[in-house]
Scaffold this active site. Structure first.
Site, PDB file in Angstrom:
ATOM      1  NE  ARG A   1      -2.756  -0.140   3.227  1.00 11.95           N
ATOM      2  CZ  ARG A   1      -3.438  -0.809   4.123  1.00 11.95           C
ATOM      3  NH1 ARG A   1      -4.644  -1.205   3.853  1.00 11.95           N
ATOM      4  NH2 ARG A   1      -2.919  -1.094   5.297  1.00 11.95           N
TER       5      ARG A   1
ATOM      6  CE  LYS B   1       3.121 -19.031  10.805  1.00 12.69           C
ATOM      7  NZ  LYS B   1       3.902 -17.964  11.407  1.00 12.69           N
TER       8      LYS B   1
ATOM      9  CD  GLU C   1       9.665 -16.275  18.521  1.00 11.90           C
ATOM     10  OE1 GLU C   1      10.268 -15.689  17.631  1.00 11.90           O
ATOM     11  OE2 GLU C   1       8.427 -16.296  18.625  1.00 11.90           O
TER      12      GLU C   1
ATOM     13  CG  ASP D   1       2.840 -16.551  14.995  1.00 13.19           C
ATOM     14  OD1 ASP D   1       2.792 -16.420  13.766  1.00 13.19           O
ATOM     15  OD2 ASP D   1       3.802 -16.147  15.680  1.00 13.19           O
TER      16      ASP D   1
ATOM     17  CG  HIS E   1       6.779 -22.828  12.949  1.00 13.43           C
ATOM     18  ND1 HIS E   1       6.584 -22.843  11.588  1.00 13.43           N
ATOM     19  CD2 HIS E   1       6.976 -21.521  13.276  1.00 13.43           C
ATOM     20  CE1 HIS E   1       6.659 -21.599  11.122  1.00 13.43           C
ATOM     21  NE2 HIS E   1       6.890 -20.783  12.117  1.00 13.43           N
TER      22      HIS E   1
ATOM     23  CE  LYS F   1       5.995 -13.516  18.710  1.00 14.49           C
ATOM     24  NZ  LYS F   1       7.101 -14.024  17.909  1.00 14.49           N
TER      25      LYS F   1
HETATM   26  C1  BG6 Z   1       7.242 -17.116  12.544  1.00 16.19           C
HETATM   27  C2  BG6 Z   1       6.314 -16.508  13.536  1.00 16.19           C
HETATM   28  O1  BG6 Z   1       6.606 -18.111  11.805  1.00 16.19           O
HETATM   29  O2  BG6 Z   1       8.356 -17.685  13.212  1.00 16.19           O
HETATM   30  C3  BG6 Z   1       7.025 -15.482  14.401  1.00 16.19           C
HETATM   31  O3  BG6 Z   1       5.234 -15.876  12.849  1.00 16.19           O
HETATM   32  C4  BG6 Z   1       8.271 -16.068  15.005  1.00 16.19           C
HETATM   33  O4  BG6 Z   1       6.156 -14.997  15.425  1.00 16.19           O
HETATM   34  C5  BG6 Z   1       9.122 -16.737  13.932  1.00 16.19           C
HETATM   35  O5  BG6 Z   1       8.998 -15.019  15.629  1.00 16.19           O
HETATM   36  C6  BG6 Z   1      10.311 -17.445  14.544  1.00 16.19           C
HETATM   37  O6  BG6 Z   1      11.093 -18.001  13.532  1.00 16.19           O
HETATM   38  P1  BG6 Z   1      12.550 -18.560  13.852  1.00 16.19           P
HETATM   39  O7  BG6 Z   1      13.001 -19.162  12.583  1.00 16.19           O
HETATM   40  O8  BG6 Z   1      13.361 -17.369  14.294  1.00 16.19           O
HETATM   41  O9  BG6 Z   1      12.382 -19.545  14.967  1.00 16.19           O
END
Ligand code: BG6
Length: 505
Positions: A61, A166, A234, A253, A258, A356
């Site tokens: 945008r 995703k 994280e 998320d 994952h 997180k």
């Molecule tokens: C993403 C999530 O798929 O993976 C994020 O949307 C997350 O919230 C990220 O921070 C983490 O990826 P990685 O590869 O750093 O573990």
């Protein structure tokens, strides 16, 4: 000729160069495009893996010109690329870059995109071979695909592909609806549902660890495994992604995709081969057997971080992050206790957690073995010894640790835990490629074993939906946990009830 199923034809060390292609990124000004996708495209160019006929078009945008887009991409590449910056490569790449500013709901955006792509076909020989990467919130996937179809951008082309980030939908029903929309526009083989964990070298390495080693596979079952813990933690908070994240939460998320993919790879039966179809079938069957280990109330925990410390830095709570609405009930932490209804795993729980602002950044799969029988240990002093564990470290410090007991020197028979360690960094000189690099290249090559199929996505939502429904019915805030800790107390309770503890990675 016999074929070794562990050899991935795409892994031949001869570089694989895709056919000419025009890549369009929707949402090119967003966090994901800046942090991951643009640097990965530059790295591919730098490694000589993009075809000579290639163009990159950004859609968003922001009212930028192509030159402003190039400037922003330059900043993204210089801060995020893994390979050195080379002016010649950059100039080659930017020569084919274009930017289309517009609203994704406005048909004129697609008319302008069409002109840009026709220019690309003419000037760069991209030959109507198009890939559309939707680096956008899930709610936009269906409308964008509708417009790609009605504007003729997808249907006209002989080889239009779409890459969907995703989470694919926000529950089972919406995932199926999205599948139906995509099916009207794209051939099933042209739909790439991206889960970047599957592009991580260490995740692919799990297959080799399991199936190439006689020493692990016989132990890989409820007979020897007490339970499995899968952690994706994280340190960072929601960052600049408030508007996306607050709609989604930790469970949708990353748990739905994952973590359940890591579970599927850990729990699946040996695939007939490591080709796309067999691998997918093995994962689908594993996911289809996953159940919540009881009522959602008893086997799911959600949390939300409050203010705390990340190292020596004071960080705000989720509700005080910029852009998060007051009173948000979004989960920033999720933990589940699951079971897998197969002969191999009966009675062995799989505990998953993600969050997180946890204690440190780590993703690992820990296989916790049962203790040896008392009579076998009789005469050994094992008071200070835990159970054996195989810990697959997905990141950081990628590698594998095996925890076993060893006799303490100069004691009679005292046994303590020691670790046997393999680290990619020490064992190999090759660096670990970035997941996005690998996956984008695979899209351009139309090579899809690392992309989850529709049924995997559906089975994952089947597991997650009752949990989300339960939390929605509760209303109210998730359990609080201070930033820098390992989640809410209820997550500890989930294991403690079973006489177990979370590992401290
Ligand atoms: C993403 C999530 O798929 O993976 C994020 O949307 C997350 O919230 C990220 O921070 C983490 O990826 P990685 O590869 O750093 O573990």
């Amino acid at each position: 000729m016999t074929c070794n199923p562990l050899v991935d034809p795409a892994d031949q060390r001869v570089p694989r160069i895709p056919p000419p292609c025009a890549l369009t990124i929707f949402g090119v000004t967003g966090d994901l495009a800046r942090r991951k996708v643009l640097p990965a495209i530059y790295d591919l160019a730098n490694r000589g893996l993009l075809p000579a006929g290639f163009s990159l078009t950004g859609v968003a945008r922001s009212p930028w010109t192509t030159q402003q887009f190039i400037n922003q991409a330059h900043a993204a590449v210089t801060s995020g690329a893994r390979t050195p910056f080379r002016q010649r490569v950059w100039e080659q790449l930017t020569a084919s870059m274009a930017y289309v500013s517009g609203d994704i709901a406005d048909p004129s955006t697609y008319a302008e995109l069409r002109q840009a792509l026709e220019r690309s076909d003419r000037d760069f020989g991209t030959g109507a071979n198009r890939a559309f990467y939707l680096s956008m919130p899930p709610s936009t996937f269906a409308p964008i695909c509708g417009h790609l179809a009605s504007s003729g951008l997808a249907q006209d082309s002989t080889a239009a592909k779409v890459v969907i980030e995703k989470p694919f939908g926000h529950d089972l029903a919406s995932a199926r609806a999205l599948d139906a929309t995509l099916a009207q526009v794209f051939d099933p083989s042209a739909i790439f549902r991206i889960d970047h964990y599957l592009g991580k070298e260490t995740v692919r390495g799990m297959l080799a660890t399991r199936f190439a080693n006689q020493v692990f596979e016989p132990l890989w079952s409820h007979e020897y495994v007490d339970h499995v813990q899968i952690t994706m933690a994280e340190e960072m908070g929601v960052g600049s992604r408030a508007s996306y994240y607050d709609q989604i939460g930790a469970t949708r998320d990353v748990m739905q995709n994952h973590l359940l993919q890591l579970l599927a790879i850990t729990a699946m039966e040996g695939p007939g081969s490591f080709g796309a179809a067999d691998l997918r079938r093995a994962k689908e069957n594993a996911l289809a057997a996953v159940r919540l280990a009881g009522q959602a109330n008893d086997c799911a925990v959600r949390g939300q971080y409050t203010a705390g410390w990340q190292g020596n830095i004071a960080v705000p709570g989720y509700l005080d992050e910029p852009g998060i609405p007051g009173g948000s009930t979004t989960d920033t932490f999720g933990a589940l206790k699951l079971e897998i209804a197969t002969d191999r795993w009966q009675g062995t729980p799989f505990y998953l957690r993600t969050g997180k602002r946890l204690g440190r950044r780590v993703t690992e799969v820990a296989i916790q073995f049962s203790r040896t029988a008392d009579q076998v240990r009789a005469g050994l002093e094992t008071r200070y010894m835990g159970a054996n564990a195989l810990v697959i470290r997905i990141q950081p410090d990628e590698g594998i640790t095996l925890r076993v007991g060893a006799k303490v020197p100069q004691t009679d028979m005292e046994v303590r835990d020691v670790t046997m360690d393999f680290s990619y960094g020490h064992a190999f000189t090759e660096s670990l490629p970035d997941a996005y690099e690998r996956l984008i290249l695979d899209v351009l090559l139309s090579y899809d074993p690392l992309f989850p199929g529709a049924r995997e996505v559906d089975e994952s939502w089947r597991v997650i939906d009752p949990v989300e429904q339960h939390w929605a019915s509760l209303g109210g805030p998730p359990d609080p946990y201070a930033a820098g800790t390992w989640g809410p107390a209820a997550a500890d309770g989930l294991l403690r009830r079973d006489g177990r503890e979370w590992r401290r990675p």
